[in-house]
Structure formats: structure tokens, C-alpha cells
Design a protein around this motif. Structure first.
Motif, short mmCIF file in Angstrom:
data_model
loop_
_atom_site.label_atom_id
_atom_site.label_comp_id
_atom_site.label_asym_id
_atom_site.label_seq_id
_atom_site.Cartn_x
_atom_site.Cartn_y
_atom_site.Cartn_z
N GLY A 1 0.82 -1.21 0.00
CA GLY A 1 0.00 0.00 0.00
C GLY A 1 0.85 1.26 0.00
O GLY A 1 1.81 1.38 0.76
N GLY B 1 -0.62 7.24 -3.14
CA GLY B 1 -1.06 8.21 -2.12
C GLY B 1 -2.29 7.81 -1.32
O GLY B 1 -2.60 8.43 -0.31
N GLY B 2 -3.02 6.77 -1.77
CA GLY B 2 -4.19 6.31 -1.02
C GLY B 2 -5.16 7.45 -0.75
O GLY B 2 -5.54 8.19 -1.67
N ARG B 3 -5.54 7.61 0.51
CA ARG B 3 -6.52 8.65 0.87
C ARG B 3 -5.84 10.00 1.12
O ARG B 3 -6.42 10.88 1.75
N PHE B 4 -4.59 10.14 0.63
CA PHE B 4 -3.88 11.40 0.88
C PHE B 4 -3.24 11.92 -0.40
O PHE B 4 -2.05 12.19 -0.48
N ARG C 1 -2.30 -1.28 -5.10
CA ARG C 1 -3.27 -1.89 -6.02
C ARG C 1 -3.94 -0.88 -6.96
O ARG C 1 -4.38 -1.25 -8.05
N GLY D 1 -9.22 11.82 0.09
CA GLY D 1 -9.67 11.63 1.48
C GLY D 1 -9.53 12.93 2.24
O GLY D 1 -10.47 13.73 2.33
N ASP E 1 0.31 -1.42 4.99
CA ASP E 1 -0.39 -0.13 5.19
C ASP E 1 -1.89 -0.31 4.91
O ASP E 1 -2.57 0.63 4.54
P1 FAD Z 1 -4.51 4.60 2.78
O1 FAD Z 1 -4.34 6.00 2.38
O2 FAD Z 1 -5.83 3.98 2.73
O3 FAD Z 1 -3.41 3.73 2.06
C1 FAD Z 1 -3.51 2.35 1.91
C2 FAD Z 1 -3.20 2.00 0.46
O4 FAD Z 1 -3.14 0.59 0.34
C3 FAD Z 1 -4.27 2.47 -0.51
O5 FAD Z 1 -3.68 3.24 -1.52
C4 FAD Z 1 -4.86 1.17 -1.06
O6 FAD Z 1 -5.25 1.29 -2.40
C5 FAD Z 1 -3.68 0.22 -0.91
N1 FAD Z 1 -4.05 -1.19 -0.81
C6 FAD Z 1 -5.08 -1.74 -0.14
N2 FAD Z 1 -5.05 -3.08 -0.25
C7 FAD Z 1 -3.97 -3.38 -1.01
C8 FAD Z 1 -3.40 -4.60 -1.47
N3 FAD Z 1 -3.94 -5.77 -1.17
N4 FAD Z 1 -2.30 -4.53 -2.24
C9 FAD Z 1 -1.71 -3.35 -2.54
N5 FAD Z 1 -2.23 -2.16 -2.14
C10 FAD Z 1 -3.33 -2.19 -1.38
N6 FAD Z 1 -6.30 13.36 7.97
C11 FAD Z 1 -5.71 14.53 8.28
O7 FAD Z 1 -4.65 14.51 8.91
N7 FAD Z 1 -6.24 15.72 7.97
C12 FAD Z 1 -7.44 15.81 7.35
O8 FAD Z 1 -7.87 16.91 7.01
C13 FAD Z 1 -8.14 14.61 7.09
N8 FAD Z 1 -9.36 14.66 6.57
C14 FAD Z 1 -9.96 13.52 6.17
C15 FAD Z 1 -11.19 13.62 5.55
C16 FAD Z 1 -11.77 12.48 5.04
C17 FAD Z 1 -13.11 12.60 4.39
C18 FAD Z 1 -11.10 11.24 5.10
C19 FAD Z 1 -11.65 10.03 4.45
C20 FAD Z 1 -9.89 11.14 5.77
C21 FAD Z 1 -9.32 12.28 6.32
N9 FAD Z 1 -8.11 12.23 6.99
C22 FAD Z 1 -7.50 13.39 7.36
C23 FAD Z 1 -7.47 10.94 7.30
C24 FAD Z 1 -6.35 10.60 6.32
O9 FAD Z 1 -6.74 10.90 5.01
C25 FAD Z 1 -6.03 9.12 6.44
O10 FAD Z 1 -5.83 8.80 7.81
C26 FAD Z 1 -4.76 8.73 5.70
O11 FAD Z 1 -4.73 9.25 4.41
C27 FAD Z 1 -4.67 7.21 5.68
O12 FAD Z 1 -3.43 6.78 5.20
P2 FAD Z 1 -3.02 5.26 5.29
O13 FAD Z 1 -1.66 5.16 4.76
O14 FAD Z 1 -3.29 4.72 6.63
O15 FAD Z 1 -4.06 4.47 4.37
#
Ligand code: FAD
Length: 426
Positions: free
Chosen positions: A7, A36-39, A31, A52, A248
Motif C-alpha cells: 500500500g 497516495g491512497g486517501r492522501f 493496487r 480523502g 499499510d
Molecule cells: P490509505 O491512504 O488507505 O493507504 C492504503 C493504500 O493501500 C491504498 O492506496 C490502497 O489502495 C492500498 N491497498 C489496499 N489493499 C492493497 C493490497 N492488497 N495490495 C496493494 N495495495 C493495497 N487526515 C488529516 O490529517 N487531515 C485531514 O484533514 C483529514 N481529513 C480527512 C477527511 C476524510 C473525508 C477522510 C476520508 C480522511 C481524512 N483524513 C484526514 C485521514 C487521512 O486521510 C487518512 O488517515 C490517511 O490518508 C490514511 O493513510 P493510510 O496510509 O493509513 O491508508
């Protein structure tokens, strides 16, 4: 040493950048076709919307994420809003909505609507809870026992709804006090110039300049486990061998990938606990306007709205997040688990709120996004996060399912990644 990261969200990229700086051979598998996922940003009608986050770091240029980015060498300019945060209250005392007008209160004056008696009690609690932090209940329960006033519930639901996408009743009091302490310590929010993507791009740059590889459209479908250790991952039917794996994708998805009946000690408990984490859900409404709706780059908390918890207008800090002459405003509302089956009604209530909050102002609704389950606001509700370790010694979890204590959203991810790197002695 080789590390594979599952991820490319913020947690995955921070870990990959740290490991590649430390000399690890790093490969990230993502995937989706984007990093960047949710960021990261979604270009839409000339606006930089996001997958996100609301283009905002909870502790701005002095928080744990900003510190980690600097340590990694990922250069991003983060600007704190002025004022940092404002609370919109009804114009007339006693009104319970914004229908008959409103006025704005600086966040530092949030005590003003309390009764004199409660203001005095608050001073006492600020001092006494530092010595004896409360525990074992929700923040709302604690408030009921100590500062029982309508304002207490409104401001705490608005703040935690905005910051964690949770109601105060669902935030453990220990976590709430750790968050408040961090607010005093690190300060309020800020906007990365260029939005979320500026951060994930800078991290991608660090990883690639260290020779690390990021593969998009590459889903990890399984783990190769031998003698209780992870030896590699499966991508498109191909095996990729490694020394460690950083996931991740949250604890639940990671535990499903390990599978059942593995005979690994602690696995049943791990699977059970991670399956019981309830991701926090939310709705984001993106608005476009010719004139500013808020007029500053801080947060506008809206404790008298039906659903909207808070709003920001990031173009007051970075005008390039919108086409020339336009503003980008984003409203966030927590969706309580009990309302998950009626998202349309939740959206309607949010839109009604915006009409009252911005009465007499012109704006266009650009996009409405809802977040839950596999693409939530937070994989683990704050305060319930599991640590980075799994029952498999060389498999770790990072991201918003493994946030560090008291860390709001991406600040919690940064704290979690720091903890994980400490485990790896980096
Ligand atoms: P993700 O960004 O979800 O990354 C995980 C990645 O793994 C994804 O790209 C996914 O596609 C990939 N993946 C999943 N399964 C697989 C697999 N089997 N194989 C390969 N890849 C895979 N945070 C703040 O600090 N400030 C804000 O203003 C804020 N506002 C928000 C508003 C909203 C509406 C939302 C939804 C979230 C907000 N957040 C905010 C929270 C923040 O966006 C998230 O906590 C952060 O982006 C999550 O990052 P992560 O790395 O944990 O997960």
C-alpha cells in the motif's frame, strides 16, 4: 536487507522513505493506478480535490508529521491558518441553530459560553487532570460527571467529529486528554502548499532517489509464510521475496491475508481483535465559490449544525488548489455507525446545514464524497488503535489502523510509523 510495503498510502510511503534512507532495498506495491491512497489530490474542474483528507495537517508545521517529513528530507511547505480555528455560534444566546444569524468566536475563547461556575471548574480540571489523567470511560461520560452543560457536548462533538470523525461518546477519555495535551504542545492545523499530493509526491521522490521502487496497479493477494515468519508477498501470481513486510492496509485486512489455522501463536486473538475494530465513517462536501465563504485558512467549527462538524477553506492559504478567482471550501461530518444505512439522509442534512451556515452566500456544490468500511476516515477509531506489531515477528502494520497515542489522523500515522521504526531500530 529488503522491505516490501503493501500500500502506498501516507503510512506506507513514510515507512518506505524511512527504510530507504536507512539503506533498505524497498519495494512498494499499490493496487490502485495512483500513489497516495486517501492522501492525494483529484483534479476536478480545475480544483485540486482529494481522495480523502481535507488538505490539512492537524498540528501544521510543528506537528509529528511535519517533524518526520523534515527528518526524512521530504520538503513540503506547511502553513498554519490565521486564525487557527474559529467556532460559529448563534447570534442570540439561547438559540440552538444558525437560522437567526450567527457570530464567530476564536477557538482560544471557547470557554466563554460556559457558566461562570463551569469556567472555574475547567481551570481546576486543566490542572488536576494533568497530574491524574482520567481513564476507563468515554469523553462524553467524563463531561457528564464534571461539566454537564449543553455547550460541553456541542463543542466536543463538533471538535471530535471534525478531528476524528467520532462523537465524543465514542472517544475514550484517555485518548481525548492525550489529544488535548498534543494540541497545547504542537499547536493547531496547517495546510501543505499543493495539498495532500505535495506530501505524498515529496515522499515518492525520496524513495525513488534512494533506488526504491513503487509499483502501481499491483495488488498484493497473499503472504508467503514459513515457520512463523513472512518470506514474501504474492503479486499477480508472482512471488516477491523479502526480509520484512510493512502493511499499510490495516490490521483486519493484514490478518485476513495471513489466513486461518496457521498455528501461529496469538493469531486467533489478533484476528478477533482486528476484526472488531470499527472504522470511523464520514462525509465530505466540496464547495466552489467566487468569493470566500469563510475568509481565513483555519478551521471553522460548527457546533450548532445538525451534522456538519467543521469546514475549511484551503484556498485562503494556497489559492492554487482552485482555478483562478475561485475558492475551495470543504465541509466534514462524522457519520455515526447507527446512521450508516442512511447515507443519503445524512448528506441531505449536511447540505441543509451549509445553507444555514452560509446563508446569503453563493456557492456551488462540486462533489460529495462518503467514506466508510474499506475506504473510511480512519481504519481504527482513535483510541482503539492496535500497535504496529503482528503475531508474525517480521510483519508490521502502519497507517491509520495503527496510530500513535494522542495522534489526530495523519499525526497519529506519523507517530505510529516512528514507533514502528523504533521496533526495527531505525
Ligand atoms: P490509505 O491512504 O488507505 O493507504 C492504503 C493504500 O493501500 C491504498 O492506496 C490502497 O489502495 C492500498 N491497498 C489496499 N489493499 C492493497 C493490497 N492488497 N495490495 C496493494 N495495495 C493495497 N487526515 C488529516 O490529517 N487531515 C485531514 O484533514 C483529514 N481529513 C480527512 C477527511 C476524510 C473525508 C477522510 C476520508 C480522511 C481524512 N483524513 C484526514 C485521514 C487521512 O486521510 C487518512 O488517515 C490517511 O490518508 C490514511 O493513510 P493510510 O496510509 O493509513 O491508508
Amino acid at each position: 536487507m529488503k522491505a516490501i510495503i503493501i500500500g502506498s498510502g501516507l503510512g506506507g510511503l513514510l515507512s518506505a522513505a524511512k527504510l530507504s534512507n536507512a539503506g533498505y532495498e524497498v519495494e512498494v506495491f499499490e493496487r490502485l493506478p495512483i500513489i497516495g491512497g486517501r492522501f492525494t489530490n483529484i483534479p476536478y474542474k480545475g480544483f485540486q480535490l482529494s481522495t480523502g483528507a481535507l488538505h490539512m495537517l492537524p498540528h501544521g508545521p510543528s506537528g509529528p508529521l511535519a517533524q518526520l517529513l523534515e527528518e526524512i528530507g521530504a520538503n513540503v511547505k506547511i502553513v498554519r491558518g490565521k486564525p487557527v480555528s474559529v467556532i460559529r455560534i448563534p447570534r442570540k444566546r439561547g438559540d440552538t441553530d444558525y437560522k437567526y444569524g450567527h457570530k464567530d468566536l476564536l477557538f482560544e475563547n471557547f470557554r466563554t459560553p460556559f457558566t461562570l461556575f463551569n469556567r472555574i471548574k475547567l481551570i481546576y480540571y486543566v490542572i488536576s487532570t494533568r497530574k491524574n489523567p482520567p481513564s476507563g470511560k468515554s469523553f462524553e461520560q467524563w463531561c457528564k460527571e464534571h461539566i454537564d452543560q449543553d455547550w460541553t457536548y456541542r463543542i466536543s462533538d463538533s471538535f471530535f467529529g471534525w478531528a476524528l470523525s467520532l462523537k465524543a461518546a465514542d472517544v475514550p477519555v484517555e485518548e481525548a486528554f492525550a489529544i488535548i495535551e498534543n494540541l497545547y504542545h504542537f499547536g493547531g492545523p496547517g495546510v501543505p502548499m499543493g495539498g495532500c499530493k505535495a506530501i505524498t509526491d515529496a515522499l515518492t521522490g525520496v524513495i525513488q532517489s534512494n533506488g526504491g521502487k513503487i509499483h502501481t496497479s499491483s495488488e498484493v493477494t497473499g503472504l508467503k509464510i514459513e515457520n512463523g515468519n513472512v518470506k514474501g508477498v504474492l503479486v499477480n501470481g508472482e512471488e516477491h521475496l523479502t526480509d520484512i513486510v510493512i502493511s499499510d492496509i490495516g490490521h483486519a485486512a493484514t490478518s485476513h491475508m495471513i489466513g486461518e489455522n496457521t498455528g501461529i501463536t496469538g493469531m486467533d486473538d489478533y484476528a478477533h481483535t482486528s476484526d472488531n475494530l470499527k472504522p470511523s465513517a464520514g462525509i465530505k462536501i466540496c464547495l466552489s465559490s467566487d468569493k470566500p465563504l469563510i475568509g481565513h485558512g483555519g478551521v471553522l467549527l460548527t457546533p450548532y449544525a445538525r451534522r456538519v462538524n467543521g469546514i475549511n477553506e484551503v484556498t485562503n492559504i494556497d489559492p492554487e488548489l482552485a482555478p483562478e478567482g475561485k475558492h475551495l471550501t470543504m465541509a466534514h461530518q462524522c457519520v455515526h455507525w447507527k446512521d450508516m444505512d442512511d447515507l443519503e439522509n445524512e448528506i441531505e442534512l449536511g447540505l441543509e446545514d451549509l445553507k444555514d451556515i452560509f446563508a446569503g452566500k453563493e456557492y456551488e456544490v462540486l462533489l460529495i464524497q462518503s467514506y466508510s468500511n474499506e475506504w473510511p476516515v480512519n481504519r481504527s477509531p482513535s483510541g482503539a488503535d492496535l500497535k504496529n506489531k503482528t503475531p508474525i515477528p517480521n510483519l508490521y502494520v502502519v497507517g491509520d489502523g495503527a496510530k500513535g497515542k494522542g495522534g489526530i489522523e495523519v499525526e497519529g500515522i506519523a507517530l505510529g510509523v516512528k514507533n514502528c521504526m523504533q521496533e526495527l531500530m531505525i
